[in-house]
Design an enzyme around this catalytic site. Structure first.
Site, PDB file in Angstrom:
ATOM      1  N   CYS A 190       0.843  -1.207   0.000  1.00  0.00           N
ATOM      2  CA  CYS A 190       0.000   0.000   0.000  1.00  0.00           C
ATOM      3  C   CYS A 190       0.873   1.249   0.000  1.00  0.00           C
ATOM      4  CB  CYS A 190      -0.904  -0.013   1.222  1.00  0.00           C
ATOM      5  SG  CYS A 190      -1.747   1.559   1.463  1.00  0.00           S
ATOM      6  N   CYS A 226       0.341   3.234   3.510  1.00  0.00           N
ATOM      7  CA  CYS A 226       0.697   2.684   4.819  1.00  0.00           C
ATOM      8  C   CYS A 226       2.020   3.295   5.318  1.00  0.00           C
ATOM      9  CB  CYS A 226       0.826   1.158   4.747  1.00  0.00           C
ATOM     10  SG  CYS A 226      -0.739   0.290   4.993  1.00  0.00           S
ATOM     11  N   HIS A 248      -4.468   0.385   7.811  1.00  0.00           N
ATOM     12  CA  HIS A 248      -4.945   0.155   6.447  1.00  0.00           C
ATOM     13  C   HIS A 248      -6.390  -0.359   6.415  1.00  0.00           C
ATOM     14  CE1 HIS A 248      -4.250  -0.845   2.187  1.00  0.00           C
ATOM     15  NE2 HIS A 248      -4.970  -1.925   2.404  1.00  0.00           N
ATOM     16  N   ASN A 255     -13.231   9.941  -1.657  1.00  0.00           N
ATOM     17  CA  ASN A 255     -13.818   8.907  -2.512  1.00  0.00           C
ATOM     18  C   ASN A 255     -13.669   7.609  -1.779  1.00  0.00           C
ATOM     19  OD1 ASN A 255     -14.525  10.236  -4.855  1.00  0.00           O
ATOM     20  ND2 ASN A 255     -12.457  10.100  -5.699  1.00  0.00           N
ATOM     21  N   SER A 281      -8.675   4.479  -5.467  1.00  0.00           N
ATOM     22  CA  SER A 281      -7.606   3.585  -5.892  1.00  0.00           C
ATOM     23  C   SER A 281      -7.093   2.708  -4.762  1.00  0.00           C
ATOM     24  CB  SER A 281      -6.452   4.431  -6.446  1.00  0.00           C
ATOM     25  OG  SER A 281      -5.966   5.302  -5.433  1.00  0.00           O
ATOM     26  N   HIS A 336      -7.091   2.111   1.885  1.00  0.00           N
ATOM     27  CA  HIS A 336      -6.499   2.769   3.053  1.00  0.00           C
ATOM     28  C   HIS A 336      -7.262   4.078   3.309  1.00  0.00           C
ATOM     29  CE1 HIS A 336      -2.828   3.199   5.678  1.00  0.00           C
ATOM     30  NE2 HIS A 336      -3.501   4.319   5.879  1.00  0.00           N
ATOM     31  N   HIS A 363      -8.382   7.553   3.533  1.00  0.00           N
ATOM     32  CA  HIS A 363      -7.745   8.816   3.140  1.00  0.00           C
ATOM     33  C   HIS A 363      -8.733   9.702   2.412  1.00  0.00           C
ATOM     34  CE1 HIS A 363      -7.635   6.594  -0.670  1.00  0.00           C
ATOM     35  NE2 HIS A 363      -7.481   7.759  -1.275  1.00  0.00           N
ATOM     36  N   GLN A 419      -8.749  13.608  -0.149  1.00  0.00           N
ATOM     37  CA  GLN A 419      -7.918  14.504  -0.944  1.00  0.00           C
ATOM     38  C   GLN A 419      -8.319  15.951  -0.698  1.00  0.00           C
ATOM     39  OE1 GLN A 419      -7.007  13.516  -5.016  1.00  0.00           O
ATOM     40  NE2 GLN A 419      -8.052  11.546  -4.845  1.00  0.00           N
TER      41      GLN A 419
END
Ligand code: H2U
Ligand code: ZN
Length: 350
Positions: A52, A55, A115, A155, A163, A166, A168, A170
């Site tokens: 990943c 990570c 993760h 997303n 994608s 994990h 996250h 943006q």
């Protein structure tokens, strides 16, 4: 005189934030499905994944390596869609072909070193740390002269083009106001001029009084399936206080925001007992130095799932060419979400 029955009659509803209409066709919810069945995401993830790129300790594109972070971690997107050095100059050929340079910054914010977690399964203290990070990022980016809008968005799920599982989000911060923000700015300003009041202050109070589209609330925020929702289980999370942006949150509001986010996404996951895919994003005042008293902070959740973990709503055909359409009424969607437990399905005993 004929009266409109929301559960029977096809009708249009007005989106007050964008000024656009949505078609609601409640009689169509029972139609059969022989179309695409989505692939389910893997049920169990490892807390650490050697491959990943998010990570702790792992390598990213271009050979950069993540630190051994312990809560949140922010970095400049290695494939940034916007670049700070771009000149914001206009280009025009015969007033038919028009373009403008768009300076900006793109970052990635990891919510947790784990993760395998999501906002629904992180504890409140950890989500509160994410809230603080969002605010720090907003303040820092908004203070730059070439940044006039900061878009924070998440997303979730392969279905939304994410994608990596994990946890996250943006941040894209740029020079000109994005389309959705321009529409919402105009609508909030029009309402303020006409009514001498705030659109979303009036709207949340009406929804709190009506109750039928309410999903979850606490002392400082509430989430509804908006009257004009497009996506089947779309929600709008609104601050009760008239705030333009997240850096105005009090300590209590930061905690309450973490709390309501966790409760809302837990209900989403419990709906089909799957890590519920969505695109979520904050809408806040532009940061070009103007006061923007008409702007009221809110969060949109746009989840694509329709009637199970594998059947999604497509925005094609009529939606692409004419206008958005939904079958399930917003009232029915809100009732489904209200029935859900706030204990995550993966954490139930028995
Ligand atoms: P998603 O939220 O759509 O999964 O995007 C993750 C972002 O991570 C994506 O914008 C960035 C991609 O450009 N990324 C890096 O910055 N470095 C990498 O090594 C891989 C992905
Ligand atoms: Zn990871």
């Amino acid at each position: 005189m004929a009266t409109l029955d929301f559960a029977e009659h096809p009708h249009r509803r007005l989106n007050l934030l964008t000024g656009e209409w949505v078609l609601v066709s409640p009689h169509r919810t029972r139609r059969p499905w022989q179309g695409q069945i989505e692939r389910l995401p893997p049920e169990r993830l490892n807390p650490y994944e050697p491959d990943c790129y998010l990570c702790p300790g792992n390598a990213r594109a271009g050979g950069r390596r993540n630190p051994h972070y312990t809560d949140t971690f922010v970095f400049d997107n290695d494939f940034a869609a916007l670049l700070p050095e771009t000149p914001p100059v206009a280009w025009n050929d015969s007033s038919l072909l028009m373009a403008t340079g768009e300076p900006g910054v793109c970052r990635v914010i990891c919510f947790s070193p784990r993760h395998d977690l999501t906002l629904a399964r992180m504890d409140l203290q950890a989500i509160r740390k994410v809230v603080d990070t969002w605010i720090e990022q907003f303040v820092e980016l908004a203070s730059r002269p070439y940044i006039n809008y900061v878009q924070i968005f998440e997303n979730r799920g392969e279905m939304m083009g994410c994608s990596n599982p994990h946890p996250h989000c943006q941040v894209w911060a740029n020079y000109s106001l994005p389309n959705e923000i321009q529409k919402e700015s105009r609508c909030q300003l029009d309402y303020r001029d006409r009514m001498r009041s705030c659109l979303l202050c009036d709207y949340w109070q009406l929804e709190a009084a009506r109750g039928e589209r309410l999903v979850v609330e606490n002392e400082h925020f509430l989430a509804v399936v908006p009257f004009w929702a497009i996506w089947p289980f779309e929600t709008l999370l609104i601050s009760r206080r008239h705030l333009g942006s997240i850096e105005q949150f009090s300590e209590a509001e930061r905690d309450a925001f973490a709390e309501i986010l966790k409760r809302l996404v837990t209900r989403y996951d419990n709906l089909f007992e799957v890590s519920f895919p969505y695109s979520m994003g904050f809408h806040q005042r532009p940061c070009d130095g103007g006061p923007y008293p008409e702007w009221h902070f809110h969060v949109h959740f746009y989840p694509p799932l329709l009637r199970s973990a594998t059947i999604r709503k497509f925005m094609v055909g009529y939606e692409m060419l004419a206008m958005p359409q939904r079958d399930l009424t917003p009232e029915a969607a809100a009732a489904r979400l209200r029935e859900m437990s706030e204990q995550h399905y993966t954490e139930r005993g028995g």
